[in-house]
Scaffold this active site. Structure first.
Site, short mmCIF file in Angstrom:
data_model
loop_
_atom_site.label_atom_id
_atom_site.label_comp_id
_atom_site.label_asym_id
_atom_site.label_seq_id
_atom_site.Cartn_x
_atom_site.Cartn_y
_atom_site.Cartn_z
N ARG A 242 32.95 -30.50 27.55
CA ARG A 242 31.35 -30.76 26.97
C ARG A 242 31.51 -31.25 25.59
O ARG A 242 32.21 -30.74 24.83
CB ARG A 242 30.64 -29.64 27.23
CG ARG A 242 30.21 -29.05 28.61
CD ARG A 242 29.33 -30.13 29.36
NE ARG A 242 28.73 -29.77 30.64
CZ ARG A 242 29.28 -30.30 31.68
NH1 ARG A 242 30.39 -30.78 31.46
NH2 ARG A 242 28.98 -29.63 32.92
N GLU A 271 24.85 -36.59 25.05
CA GLU A 271 24.75 -37.59 26.39
C GLU A 271 23.49 -37.69 26.98
O GLU A 271 22.69 -36.82 26.80
CB GLU A 271 25.64 -36.66 27.15
CG GLU A 271 27.26 -37.16 27.24
CD GLU A 271 28.16 -36.43 28.15
OE1 GLU A 271 27.70 -36.27 29.33
OE2 GLU A 271 29.04 -36.01 27.93
N HIS A 289 31.85 -40.05 30.83
CA HIS A 289 31.90 -38.59 31.61
C HIS A 289 32.26 -38.73 33.07
O HIS A 289 31.22 -38.53 34.11
CB HIS A 289 30.25 -37.89 31.51
CG HIS A 289 30.39 -36.50 31.83
ND1 HIS A 289 29.53 -35.65 31.17
CD2 HIS A 289 31.11 -35.68 32.82
CE1 HIS A 289 29.55 -34.36 31.53
NE2 HIS A 289 30.63 -34.34 32.44
O1 LIG Z 1 31.11 -32.36 33.97
C1 LIG Z 1 31.30 -32.23 35.07
C2 LIG Z 1 31.18 -30.87 35.88
O2 LIG Z 1 30.83 -29.79 34.95
O3 LIG Z 1 31.57 -30.71 36.82
#
Ligand SMILES: O=CC(=O)O
Length: 323
Positions: A242, A271, A289
């Site tokens: 993250r 984001e 992402h």
């Molecule tokens: O970011 C993607 C997830 O948390 O699976």
């Protein structure tokens, strides 16, 4: 609304308008899907109070917070399903308090995310994307103009978060001859790699950091200026977890001032906004992402979400419970 059959169990969507595609059509037929589409959830609920009073399940998405406020708007809610491994968008303690179950992606994306972490590390150290840009700009034969790349073999790599993804990253990097150590909330008795109890110590003793941990109040901004300086001028940071694990403005400053060597980023602090100052840096490789967007995993998650909903509505154990 996709389905008007009021006798089916109601599932409300809380995410991008296309979120219903995270459910296979064969499963969608079994539920009354309520999709607020472009309306914010609270606004939709306040104009459809009667319909929403008997919603038992929610399908949500990272970036769309499920706070105590949203949970209060749905008095009958008993299940939240997210098609993600991360659950930082969900107020888990409020869910626990209200007896609401939560299901996530389990281990489904771990291999994809680990593959991407290694790909980003290789790209940054070997300067693959930068070399590609250089050749495409038709710079006369690039290698003589191009800054030297670095070996991955033999590098010391510190993994922050030795969960399912962290361990997959470690196994892959061992095959490259990397020396692995890690930091996590606690030392893990079954993990053979050396443990450092702080991220600063981990950075001091490694050439690269790979961030694979969950975002929470303890880990927010865990990679700060002190960590970056400890990692050093040739150090590389890869983040597939993250964005808010890193103080992003400090990262930009350290990259621009040459305080660290480079970064491979699949996630960003704000984001879907990506700070455009990253675009000017040749020592940074960016990805939108995308760690969990392989075709295979997308098919897998559409099934898993449906199986969790089916299990819940048939009073069976959830397939991939979080709580
Ligand atoms: O970011 C993607 C997830 O948390 O699976």
């Amino acid at each position: 609304m996709a389905d008007q059959n009021l006798n089916l169990p109601k599932v409300i969507m809380h995410g991008p308008p296309a979120l219903s595609s995270v459910l296979q059509p064969s499963y969608s037929q079994n539920f009354h899907i309520i999709n607020p589409s472009f309306l914010p959830l609270h606004q939709f609920i306040s104009t459809h109070t009667h319909l929403c009073s008997t919603v038992y399940a929610m399908l949500c998405y990272p970036g769309y917070p499920v706070t105590a406020h949203e949970l209060r708007l749905l008095p009958s809610l008993r299940l939240v399903v997210t098609p993600s491994a991360g659950t930082d968008h969900i107020d888990l303690s409020e869910c626990r308090h209200r007896g609401i179950r939560v299901a996530g992606a389990g281990n489904l994306f771990s291999a994809d995310v680990a593959d991407l972490a290694v790909a980003l590390l290789i790209d940054v150290t070997m300067r693959i994307s930068a070399a590609d840009r250089c050749l495409k700009r038709r710079t006369p034969f690039a290698s003589s103009h191009f800054p030297r790349s670095f070996k991955l073999t033999g590098k010391k790599v510190g993994i922050v978060g030795m969960g399912k993804i962290g361990i997959e990253v470690a196994h892959r990097l061992e095959a490259f001859g990397c020396i692995i150590s890690y930091n996590s909330r606690n030392k893990k008795p079954l993990v053979k790699y050396p443990f450092y109890s702080t991220v600063v110590e981990l950075a001091t003793n490694n050439n690269a950091l790979v961030l694979c941990c969950a975002l929470n109040d303890q880990t927010r901004h865990t990679v700060n200026r002190e960590v970056m300086l400890a990692l050093g001028k040739e150090g590389v940071i890869v983040n597939v977890a993250r964005g808010a694990l890193i103080e992003e403005n400090e990262l930009l400053r350290c990259l621009m001032e040459g305080e660290i060597g480079g970064a491979g980023l699949d996630v960003f602090e704000n984001e879907p906004h990506v700070n455009q100052r990253f675009f000017l840096l040749d020592n940074v490789v960016l990805s939108p992402h995308a760690g969990f967007s392989t075709s295979e995993s997308f098919t897998g998650i559409a099934q898993l979400v449906g199986r969790n909903l089916e299990a819940f509505f048939s009073n069976k154990p959830l397939i991939t419970p979080v709580i």
